[in-house]
Scaffold this motif. Structure first.
Motif, PDB file in Angstrom:
ATOM      1  N   VAL A  67      79.322 -35.694  12.306  1.00 24.26           N
ATOM      2  CA  VAL A  67      79.116 -36.988  11.598  1.00 24.26           C
ATOM      3  C   VAL A  67      78.162 -36.863  10.390  1.00 24.26           C
ATOM      4  O   VAL A  67      77.085 -36.108  10.342  1.00 24.26           O
ATOM      5  CB  VAL A  67      78.391 -37.982  12.641  1.00 24.26           C
ATOM      6  N   THR A  68      78.798 -37.801   9.259  1.00 25.03           N
ATOM      7  CA  THR A  68      77.831 -37.575   8.229  1.00 25.03           C
ATOM      8  C   THR A  68      77.584 -39.281   7.842  1.00 25.03           C
ATOM      9  O   THR A  68      78.088 -40.095   8.221  1.00 25.03           O
ATOM     10  CB  THR A  68      78.579 -36.917   6.963  1.00 25.03           C
ATOM     11  N   ALA A  69      76.652 -39.220   6.841  1.00 26.35           N
ATOM     12  CA  ALA A  69      76.051 -40.639   6.356  1.00 26.35           C
ATOM     13  C   ALA A  69      76.045 -40.701   4.613  1.00 26.35           C
ATOM     14  O   ALA A  69      75.652 -39.641   4.356  1.00 26.35           O
ATOM     15  CB  ALA A  69      75.004 -41.048   6.965  1.00 26.35           C
ATOM     16  N   GLY A  80      81.143 -39.414   3.261  1.00 23.29           N
ATOM     17  CA  GLY A  80      81.361 -38.379   4.298  1.00 23.29           C
ATOM     18  C   GLY A  80      81.965 -37.066   4.083  1.00 23.29           C
ATOM     19  O   GLY A  80      82.091 -36.377   5.131  1.00 23.29           O
ATOM     20  N   VAL A  81      82.298 -36.668   2.821  1.00 17.19           N
ATOM     21  CA  VAL A  81      82.728 -35.586   2.425  1.00 17.19           C
ATOM     22  C   VAL A  81      81.583 -34.426   2.136  1.00 17.19           C
ATOM     23  O   VAL A  81      80.615 -34.541   1.475  1.00 17.19           O
ATOM     24  CB  VAL A  81      83.504 -35.565   1.271  1.00 17.19           C
ATOM     25  N   ILE A  82      81.801 -33.372   3.140  1.00 17.10           N
ATOM     26  CA  ILE A  82      80.796 -32.283   2.790  1.00 17.10           C
ATOM     27  C   ILE A  82      80.788 -31.521   1.327  1.00 17.10           C
ATOM     28  O   ILE A  82      81.559 -31.105   1.054  1.00 17.10           O
ATOM     29  CB  ILE A  82      81.098 -31.281   3.968  1.00 17.10           C
ATOM     30  N   GLY A  83      79.676 -31.511   0.754  1.00 17.20           N
ATOM     31  CA  GLY A  83      79.490 -30.938  -0.313  1.00 17.20           C
ATOM     32  C   GLY A  83      79.355 -32.169  -1.305  1.00 17.20           C
ATOM     33  O   GLY A  83      78.794 -31.606  -2.549  1.00 17.20           O
ATOM     34  N   TYR A  84      79.498 -33.079  -1.268  1.00 13.29           N
ATOM     35  CA  TYR A  84      79.104 -34.501  -2.132  1.00 13.29           C
ATOM     36  C   TYR A  84      77.739 -34.551  -2.134  1.00 13.29           C
ATOM     37  O   TYR A  84      76.998 -34.650  -1.105  1.00 13.29           O
ATOM     38  CB  TYR A  84      79.967 -35.533  -1.635  1.00 13.29           C
ATOM     39  N   PRO A  85      76.933 -34.572  -3.184  1.00 14.36           N
ATOM     40  CA  PRO A  85      75.529 -34.578  -3.343  1.00 14.36           C
ATOM     41  C   PRO A  85      74.995 -35.699  -2.396  1.00 14.36           C
ATOM     42  O   PRO A  85      74.010 -35.573  -2.065  1.00 14.36           O
ATOM     43  CB  PRO A  85      75.380 -34.810  -4.814  1.00 14.36           C
ATOM     44  N   THR A  87      75.875 -36.694   0.435  1.00  6.40           N
ATOM     45  CA  THR A  87      76.407 -36.753   1.924  1.00  6.40           C
ATOM     46  C   THR A  87      75.318 -36.172   2.659  1.00  6.40           C
ATOM     47  O   THR A  87      74.828 -35.135   2.462  1.00  6.40           O
ATOM     48  CB  THR A  87      77.684 -36.150   1.894  1.00  6.40           C
ATOM     49  N   GLN A  88      74.898 -36.869   3.762  1.00  8.05           N
ATOM     50  CA  GLN A  88      74.058 -36.276   5.076  1.00  8.05           C
ATOM     51  C   GLN A  88      74.540 -36.068   6.077  1.00  8.05           C
ATOM     52  O   GLN A  88      75.065 -37.027   6.465  1.00  8.05           O
ATOM     53  CB  GLN A  88      72.695 -36.961   4.814  1.00  8.05           C
ATOM     54  N   VAL A  89      74.397 -34.727   6.766  1.00 10.01           N
ATOM     55  CA  VAL A  89      75.006 -34.446   8.134  1.00 10.01           C
ATOM     56  C   VAL A  89      73.915 -35.205   9.211  1.00 10.01           C
ATOM     57  O   VAL A  89      72.768 -35.003   8.956  1.00 10.01           O
ATOM     58  CB  VAL A  89      75.164 -33.294   8.213  1.00 10.01           C
ATOM     59  N   VAL A  90      74.302 -36.007   9.987  1.00 13.82           N
ATOM     60  CA  VAL A  90      73.569 -36.809  10.783  1.00 13.82           C
ATOM     61  C   VAL A  90      73.626 -36.129  12.221  1.00 13.82           C
ATOM     62  O   VAL A  90      72.934 -36.447  13.298  1.00 13.82           O
ATOM     63  CB  VAL A  90      73.519 -38.245  10.724  1.00 13.82           C
ATOM     64  N   VAL A  91      74.861 -35.667  12.691  1.00 19.60           N
ATOM     65  CA  VAL A  91      75.052 -35.041  13.818  1.00 19.60           C
ATOM     66  C   VAL A  91      75.813 -33.622  13.675  1.00 19.60           C
ATOM     67  O   VAL A  91      76.933 -33.525  12.759  1.00 19.60           O
ATOM     68  CB  VAL A  91      75.935 -35.958  14.907  1.00 19.60           C
ATOM     69  N   GLY A  92      75.307 -32.656  14.226  1.00 21.58           N
ATOM     70  CA  GLY A  92      75.970 -31.222  14.005  1.00 21.58           C
ATOM     71  C   GLY A  92      75.278 -30.436  12.796  1.00 21.58           C
ATOM     72  O   GLY A  92      74.135 -30.439  12.371  1.00 21.58           O
ATOM     73  N   VAL A 142      79.105 -44.241   7.447  1.00 26.41           N
ATOM     74  CA  VAL A 142      79.527 -43.356   8.513  1.00 26.41           C
ATOM     75  C   VAL A 142      80.917 -42.786   8.509  1.00 26.41           C
ATOM     76  O   VAL A 142      81.943 -43.487   8.257  1.00 26.41           O
ATOM     77  CB  VAL A 142      79.078 -44.082   9.881  1.00 26.41           C
ATOM     78  N   GLY A 143      80.858 -41.440   8.408  1.00 22.09           N
ATOM     79  CA  GLY A 143      82.180 -40.642   8.379  1.00 22.09           C
ATOM     80  C   GLY A 143      82.249 -39.571   9.375  1.00 22.09           C
ATOM     81  O   GLY A 143      81.243 -39.006   9.864  1.00 22.09           O
ATOM     82  N   ARG A 144      83.386 -39.049   9.736  1.00 25.44           N
ATOM     83  CA  ARG A 144      83.505 -37.686  10.264  1.00 25.44           C
ATOM     84  C   ARG A 144      84.090 -36.737   9.488  1.00 25.44           C
ATOM     85  O   ARG A 144      85.467 -36.843   9.307  1.00 25.44           O
ATOM     86  CB  ARG A 144      84.446 -38.090  11.788  1.00 25.44           C
ATOM     87  N   PRO A 145      83.407 -35.723   9.023  1.00 27.76           N
ATOM     88  CA  PRO A 145      84.174 -34.882   8.206  1.00 27.76           C
ATOM     89  C   PRO A 145      85.132 -33.715   8.880  1.00 27.76           C
ATOM     90  O   PRO A 145      84.944 -33.441  10.012  1.00 27.76           O
ATOM     91  CB  PRO A 145      82.850 -33.891   7.748  1.00 27.76           C
ATOM     92  N   PHE A 146      85.953 -33.333   8.310  1.00 27.46           N
ATOM     93  CA  PHE A 146      87.012 -32.070   8.667  1.00 27.46           C
ATOM     94  C   PHE A 146      87.380 -31.790   7.432  1.00 27.46           C
ATOM     95  O   PHE A 146      87.487 -31.765   6.418  1.00 27.46           O
ATOM     96  CB  PHE A 146      88.073 -32.997   9.674  1.00 27.46           C
ATOM     97  N   ILE A 147      87.985 -30.303   7.667  1.00 30.77           N
ATOM     98  CA  ILE A 147      88.706 -29.484   6.756  1.00 30.77           C
ATOM     99  C   ILE A 147      90.216 -29.881   6.990  1.00 30.77           C
ATOM    100  O   ILE A 147      90.759 -29.713   7.722  1.00 30.77           O
ATOM    101  CB  ILE A 147      88.614 -28.049   7.168  1.00 30.77           C
ATOM    102  N   ASN A 148      90.519 -30.277   5.558  1.00 29.66           N
ATOM    103  CA  ASN A 148      91.960 -30.822   5.361  1.00 29.66           C
ATOM    104  C   ASN A 148      92.849 -29.760   5.010  1.00 29.66           C
ATOM    105  O   ASN A 148      92.519 -29.176   3.940  1.00 29.66           O
ATOM    106  CB  ASN A 148      92.003 -32.029   4.392  1.00 29.66           C
ATOM    107  N   LEU A 149      93.619 -29.222   6.022  1.00 25.27           N
ATOM    108  CA  LEU A 149      94.416 -28.102   5.651  1.00 25.27           C
ATOM    109  C   LEU A 149      95.856 -28.426   4.950  1.00 25.27           C
ATOM    110  O   LEU A 149      96.287 -27.519   4.350  1.00 25.27           O
ATOM    111  CB  LEU A 149      94.880 -27.355   7.065  1.00 25.27           C
ATOM    112  N   ASP A 150      95.975 -29.549   4.953  1.00 30.16           N
ATOM    113  CA  ASP A 150      97.226 -30.092   4.053  1.00 30.16           C
ATOM    114  C   ASP A 150      96.931 -31.107   3.375  1.00 30.16           C
ATOM    115  O   ASP A 150      97.574 -32.187   3.509  1.00 30.16           O
ATOM    116  CB  ASP A 150      98.366 -30.116   5.211  1.00 30.16           C
TER     117      ASP A 150
END
Length: 371
Positions: A67-69, A80-85, A87-92, A142-150
């Motif tokens: 979960v990100t914020a 919610g995107v990991i790597g964006y300046p 974005t903070q991870v709040v769970v995980g 609030v967002g849920r990050p994931f790796i978009n394979l496609d």
């Protein structure tokens, strides 16, 4: 791989006489007496029972970002995107379920002649869980990050499924994780050597007329000084069971629809194998220490279960798949792999009475190839 540190606070309670400080005998005693007190019947030293309180800390469950914020005003493409300046991870993105947890271990055995004995043990740690609830109330995204394979365009990349993006999206997310751990074993014990030496004090209290008299045979009148050491080898069977899991439930509302999204992941490892070990014990008077090492070789039966579902507008039938659980990975996945288990420990013992011992100690356990 699991690394486990175990602090032991226990009380050794023996049935009948149990494993206790050796009594004097005619062959091993050094004193002013011509003969030593007769040893008690062997049956009194054949049975023992031990109950221990355990305080165990494991390496825990390593989580990816769940979960990100982001601050309000973040562009929807970056939220919610990991790597964006911003974005903070709040769970995980950390380890959970790694706090110290209580447990109990019960052991018992019987000693036969010729230095051979049989023993068994069972332990269980308290079931533990952690739960997280994220609901910004409109104060942040609030967002849920994931790796978009496609992705629609470009290479594989981090992406995000938004849960709260005021004023268009409102929602919340719950994350629940649990862990269960237990084990058991049985083994043969073979005494390689035992060295004993007992000395009766010559300075007796009043009421003792002679160091060889019956009053002086009691520990209360003329306490004996005991020195003993023993080295044993063990060989037997070891069973271990670890069951951990995590579930994620999000609820999202738009102006026209409601979404309930579920993801669940479970991992279970069961070890069966042969265990070899050594055990060294040394006593000086009423104090002593015990060092042990064990190595288990066997197999892990690993099972991973993945489930996911999406319910739209309260429909009776759910669509298969969530965010992380997709049609490509949903189901049960089994694998049997070779595994090693190693344990080292040190206990400090104190004799409370002839049949009761207390001890505190520390041990380290390594368990390989655990899912």
């Amino acid at each position: 791989m699991k690394r486990m540190q175990l602090a032991v606070l226990g009380l050794l309670l023996t049935a009948l006489a149990g494993w206790s400080v050796p009594r004097a005998n005619a062959q091993s005693c050094e004193s002013a007496c011509d003969t030593c007190p007769e040893p008690r019947p062997a049956i009194l030293d054949s049975l023992w029972f031990r109950g221990e309180y355990l305080l165990w800390q494991t390496s825990g469950m390593k989580l990816p970002p769940l979960v990100t914020a982001n601050a309000l005003g973040t562009d929807i493409a970056d939220a919610g995107v990991i790597g964006y300046p911003g974005t903070q991870v709040v769970v995980g993105d950390n380890a959970i379920l790694n706090d110290a947890r209580s447990g109990m271990r019960w052991s018992g055995g019987v000693n036969f002649c010729c230095g051979v004995g049989v023993e068994a043990d069972y332990f269980q740690l308290a079931n533990v869980n952690e739960e997280f609830h994220i609901d910004s109330g409109g104060e942040f995204i609030v967002g849920r990050p994931f790796i978009n394979l496609d992705p629609l365009a470009g290479p594989v990349r981090w992406d995000s499924q938004l849960i709260e993006f005021p004023p268009d999206l409102w929602g919340s997310v719950n994350v629940y994780a649990f862990s269960k751990f237990r084990g058991a074993g049985g083994r043969l014990r073979w005494n390689i050597f035992t060295r004993e030496k007992c000395v009766y004090d010559m300075a007796c209290d009043s009421g003792c007329d002679d160091a060889c008299g019956s009053p002086c045979e009691s520990m209360g009148c003329c306490p004996r000084k005991v020195k003993c050491s023993a080295f044993d080898l063990t060989f037997g069977y070891r069973y271990m069971y670890l069951n951990e899991g995590i579930a994620i439930h999000e609820q999202v509302e738009t102006a026209s629809d409601e979404f309930d999204v579920y993801d669940a992941f479970g991992a279970r490892s069961t070890f069966h194998g042969l265990e070899m070990g050594m055990d060294y014990t040394c006593f000086r008077s009423i104090f002593g220490f015990n060092f042990f090492g064990r190595l288990g070789v066997g197999g892990n039966r690993n099972r991973v279960g993945i489930a996911g579902a999406t319910v739209i507008d309260g429909a009776r039938e759910a669509d298969p798949g969530g965010i992380l659980a997709q049609a490509s990975n949903i189901g049960s996945h089994d694998q049997t792999v070779a595994s090693l288990m190693a344990q080292l420990g040190l206990n400090v013992n104190v004799c409370i009475t002839e049949c009761v011992y207390g001890h505190v100690g520390y041990s380290f356990l390594y368990w390989g190839n655990v899912v």
